[in-house]
Design a protein around this motif. Structure first.
Motif, short mmCIF file in Angstrom:
data_model
loop_
_atom_site.label_atom_id
_atom_site.label_comp_id
_atom_site.label_asym_id
_atom_site.label_seq_id
_atom_site.Cartn_x
_atom_site.Cartn_y
_atom_site.Cartn_z
N UNK A 114 0.81 -1.22 0.00
CA UNK A 114 0.00 0.00 0.00
C UNK A 114 0.84 1.26 0.00
N UNK A 115 1.99 1.22 0.64
CA UNK A 115 2.79 2.45 0.78
C UNK A 115 3.84 2.63 -0.32
N UNK A 116 4.07 1.61 -1.12
CA UNK A 116 5.11 1.72 -2.15
C UNK A 116 4.84 2.81 -3.20
N UNK A 117 3.60 2.98 -3.68
CA UNK A 117 3.39 4.04 -4.68
C UNK A 117 3.70 5.45 -4.17
N UNK A 118 3.72 5.64 -2.84
CA UNK A 118 3.96 6.97 -2.28
C UNK A 118 5.42 7.24 -1.97
N UNK A 119 6.20 6.19 -1.84
CA UNK A 119 7.55 6.36 -1.29
C UNK A 119 8.49 7.12 -2.22
N UNK A 120 8.34 6.97 -3.53
CA UNK A 120 9.26 7.66 -4.43
C UNK A 120 9.06 9.17 -4.40
N UNK A 173 8.94 -0.44 2.66
CA UNK A 173 8.30 -0.14 1.38
C UNK A 173 9.10 0.85 0.53
N UNK A 174 9.92 1.69 1.17
CA UNK A 174 10.60 2.73 0.42
C UNK A 174 11.89 2.32 -0.24
N UNK A 175 12.47 1.17 0.12
CA UNK A 175 13.82 0.87 -0.36
C UNK A 175 13.85 0.36 -1.79
N UNK A 176 13.15 -0.70 -2.11
CA UNK A 176 13.29 -1.32 -3.43
C UNK A 176 12.81 -0.41 -4.55
N UNK A 177 11.57 0.12 -4.50
CA UNK A 177 11.17 1.04 -5.57
C UNK A 177 12.00 2.31 -5.56
N UNK A 178 12.38 2.76 -4.36
CA UNK A 178 13.16 3.98 -4.26
C UNK A 178 14.52 3.86 -4.92
N UNK A 179 15.23 2.78 -4.66
CA UNK A 179 16.57 2.62 -5.21
C UNK A 179 16.51 2.40 -6.72
N UNK A 180 15.53 1.64 -7.21
CA UNK A 180 15.41 1.46 -8.66
C UNK A 180 15.12 2.78 -9.36
N UNK A 181 14.23 3.57 -8.78
CA UNK A 181 13.95 4.90 -9.33
C UNK A 181 15.19 5.78 -9.27
N UNK A 182 15.88 5.74 -8.15
CA UNK A 182 17.08 6.53 -7.94
C UNK A 182 18.16 6.19 -8.96
N UNK A 294 0.51 8.60 -14.93
CA UNK A 294 0.94 7.23 -14.68
C UNK A 294 -0.27 6.29 -14.59
N UNK A 295 -1.28 6.72 -13.86
CA UNK A 295 -2.47 5.89 -13.68
C UNK A 295 -3.15 5.58 -15.01
N UNK A 296 -3.17 6.56 -15.92
CA UNK A 296 -3.88 6.40 -17.20
C UNK A 296 -3.04 5.72 -18.27
N UNK A 297 -1.78 5.50 -18.00
CA UNK A 297 -0.88 4.90 -18.98
C UNK A 297 -1.03 3.38 -18.96
N UNK A 427 6.41 2.76 -8.40
CA UNK A 427 5.73 2.48 -7.14
C UNK A 427 4.50 1.61 -7.34
N UNK A 428 3.71 1.93 -8.36
CA UNK A 428 2.51 1.13 -8.65
C UNK A 428 2.89 -0.29 -9.08
N UNK A 429 3.84 -0.39 -9.99
CA UNK A 429 4.24 -1.71 -10.50
C UNK A 429 4.76 -2.59 -9.37
N UNK A 430 5.68 -2.06 -8.59
CA UNK A 430 6.27 -2.85 -7.50
C UNK A 430 5.26 -3.09 -6.39
N UNK A 431 4.43 -2.07 -6.10
CA UNK A 431 3.42 -2.24 -5.06
C UNK A 431 2.41 -3.32 -5.41
N UNK A 432 1.94 -3.32 -6.65
CA UNK A 432 0.97 -4.34 -7.08
C UNK A 432 1.62 -5.73 -7.05
N UNK A 433 2.87 -5.79 -7.48
CA UNK A 433 3.55 -7.08 -7.44
C UNK A 433 3.69 -7.59 -6.02
N UNK A 434 4.06 -6.69 -5.10
CA UNK A 434 4.25 -7.12 -3.72
C UNK A 434 2.95 -7.42 -3.01
#
Length: 516
Positions: A114-120, A173-182, A294-297, A427-434
């Protein structure tokens, strides 16, 4: 053919800035935005520029990748060590039913997802050197206190109204999506895959290292009046707190603020990203329009489906591999040790696929081909009761799952442009997967041992339907869109727009070609 992008923009202003700003930048008082950035290598030959580029890349790799990979090793170790603790007596000592044990796994994935889409967004606003140490200290404290509990309620709750495993998920929640984005804000699209693969291979190493570490720590059984599984949580949690504190000095900020780079090197990083049609290293104010873009893509949800296939399988595999091996007739310490080789093989193949995908830029094909061993492996687990065949199946399962995680994240990142849009999409992709960790936490039931047919069958379905099927469909759709852009059918999107307006189109720029 002259595209509308070429007709509708003025490239003559690109790369210019005033002499006054040059002087300020040289003194380190100001870093000039990329729109007005100079070229520190102007006048050099192509060979000389390439040599400067290679030197810069080596410096970035040594400064960024090792420590971030180490952080993810710790993260994955902390979220999956409950599987090692289980076979060392956690469930029996706390008097937990099978349903209660699965609930402790499930609650982590709910908050984590739930929190992954917000962390980035927070990562961008707070800066990596602040955000990452905060969340690490937070989850390290949660992990340490898990070793102090005496029953199921204690494991779930750190206090009267706080759920311990819940907050562990929020913090991690912030580490994996955050580092990939970073990392995507530092490297070109053709360079990102191998770095993401090396970073994610830490998860496989965590599984390998975790088995060895758990086997060693479990020998502390009885010290301080605590069982061996409690020491697994306590020692690994305290180590996380310490590493989190050190990370304040070891984690660097985005390219336009990174203190280990000179002004010229910052200019080089941003210029090479701009040449790759990226702008993710630069400052940009957050607007809700980026979130909705992002949501509409359609790509957001296509990659979410693919990631669902590999991530749901990953957590089922990593959480229950010690239990699966334990049911082959091996005792707890031996089971932990036997879980090491499959993870080691997965780490090697993950890096290899990352290298191949970068060189070929065929990330979809890499997903399609490498997931086949995983499908075969779980078919072996499903179809045979022989220990040798099942153990071989765990090797193929690991090889077919782990490389697809890093490759899918790289594939998604390559095909989404814009500072915040990419962050939200990942965040959405990783959050949904997790979120599918909720499923993974409940498919290997004690009632189904020793064969665990429902669990193996569910993972097999995930691999075939979502990972393989999703990768095929997404690659076909991206190839179709590339053909339209090459034929000029999307040029009208840029007509009448300024250079800045065209840049703001992100991956909708007519000259932005998707990575297949």
């Amino acid at each position: 053919m002259t595209s509308a992008l070429e007709k509708g923009t003025d490239s003559g202003s690109f790369g210019r800035r005033s002499d006054e700003k040059i002087g300020e930048a040289a003194q380190g008082r100001e870093f000039v935005p990329a729109d007005n950035i100079h070229d520190p290598d102007a006048g050099l030959s192509e060979e000389e520029r390439a040599a400067v580029d290679r030197k810069l890349l080596r410096r970035l790799d040594w400064k960024l990748i090792p420590w971030l990979s180490f952080l993810y090793l710790i993260s994955f170790l902390d979220r999956t060590n409950i599987g090692n603790a289980k076979i060392d007596g956690l469930q029996e000592d706390l008097g937990m039913t099978n349903g209660q044990y699965n609930a402790t796994l499930t609650i982590f994935f709910i908050s984590y997802s739930l929190f992954e889409p917000l962390t980035n967004i927070l990562l961008k606003k707070l800066r990596p050197s602040v955000f990452i140490p905060i969340i690490m200290v937070w989850w390290g404290i949660c992990m340490t206190t898990m070793g102090l509990v005496h029953n199921f309620s204690g494991l779930m709750a750190a206090g009267p109204d706080q759920k311990q495993r819940w907050w562990l998920g929020v913090a991690e929640a912030g580490l994996f999506p955050g580092v990939n984005y970073y990392l995507s804000c530092w490297y070109r699209r053709s360079e990102f895959g191998i770095r993401a693969a090396i970073f994610f291979s830490a998860a496989a190493l965590a599984g390998s290292f975790g088995g060895l570490l758990a086997a060693a720590i479990a020998q502390m059984d009885g010290i301080g009046g605590k069982p061996g599984w409690a020491w697994i949580f306590i020692l690994e949690g305290l180590a996380t707190v310490l590493v989190g504190l050190v990370s304040y000095w070891m984690v660097h900020d985005f390219p336009d603020e990174a203190k280990f780079l000179s002004v010229d090197d910052r200019a080089r990083v941003i210029r090479r990203l701009r040449e790759d049609k990226q702008s993710s290293a630069e400052h940009e104010s957050f607007k809700m329009s980026y979130f909705w873009a992002s949501v509409k893509d359609w790509k957001t949800w296509a990659f979410a489906v693919i990631y669902m296939g590999c991530d749901g399988s990953l957590y089922a595999f990593s959480l229950f591999l010690p239990t699966i091996i334990n049911q082959l007739g091996y005792k707890s310490t031996t089971a932990n040790l036997l879980s090491v080789p499959p993870y080691a093989a997965a780490a090697i193949v993950t890096v290899l696929i990352g290298f191949i995908a970068d060189r070929t830029r065929q990330r979809g094909l890499c997903n399609i081909l490498i997931c086949i061993p995983g499908i075969v492996g779980f078919a072996m687990l499903l179809g045979s009761s022989r220990p040798g065949v099942q153990y071989a199946g765990t090797f193929l399962g690991a090889i077919g799952i782990y490389p697809c995680i890093a490759n899918t994240i790289s594939w998604a990142s390559n095909n989404v442009e814009g500072v915040y849009k990419r962050g939200v999409t990942l965040g959405f992709v990783i959050g949904w997967g997790n979120l599918n960790g909720v499923v993974a936490s409940n498919i290997y039931r004690q009632d189904d041992k020793p064969r665990f047919l429902p669990g193996h069958g569910t993972v097999l379905a995930y691999l075939v339907l979502w990972l393989l099927g999703g990768s095929i469909v997404t690659r076909v759709l991206l190839a179709r869109e590339n053909k339209k852009r090459t034929m000029g059918e999307r040029d009208h999107w840029a007509e009448g727009k300024s250079e800045h307006e065209v840049e703001m189109l992100g991956d909708r720029r007519p000259d932005f070609i998707y990575t297949l």
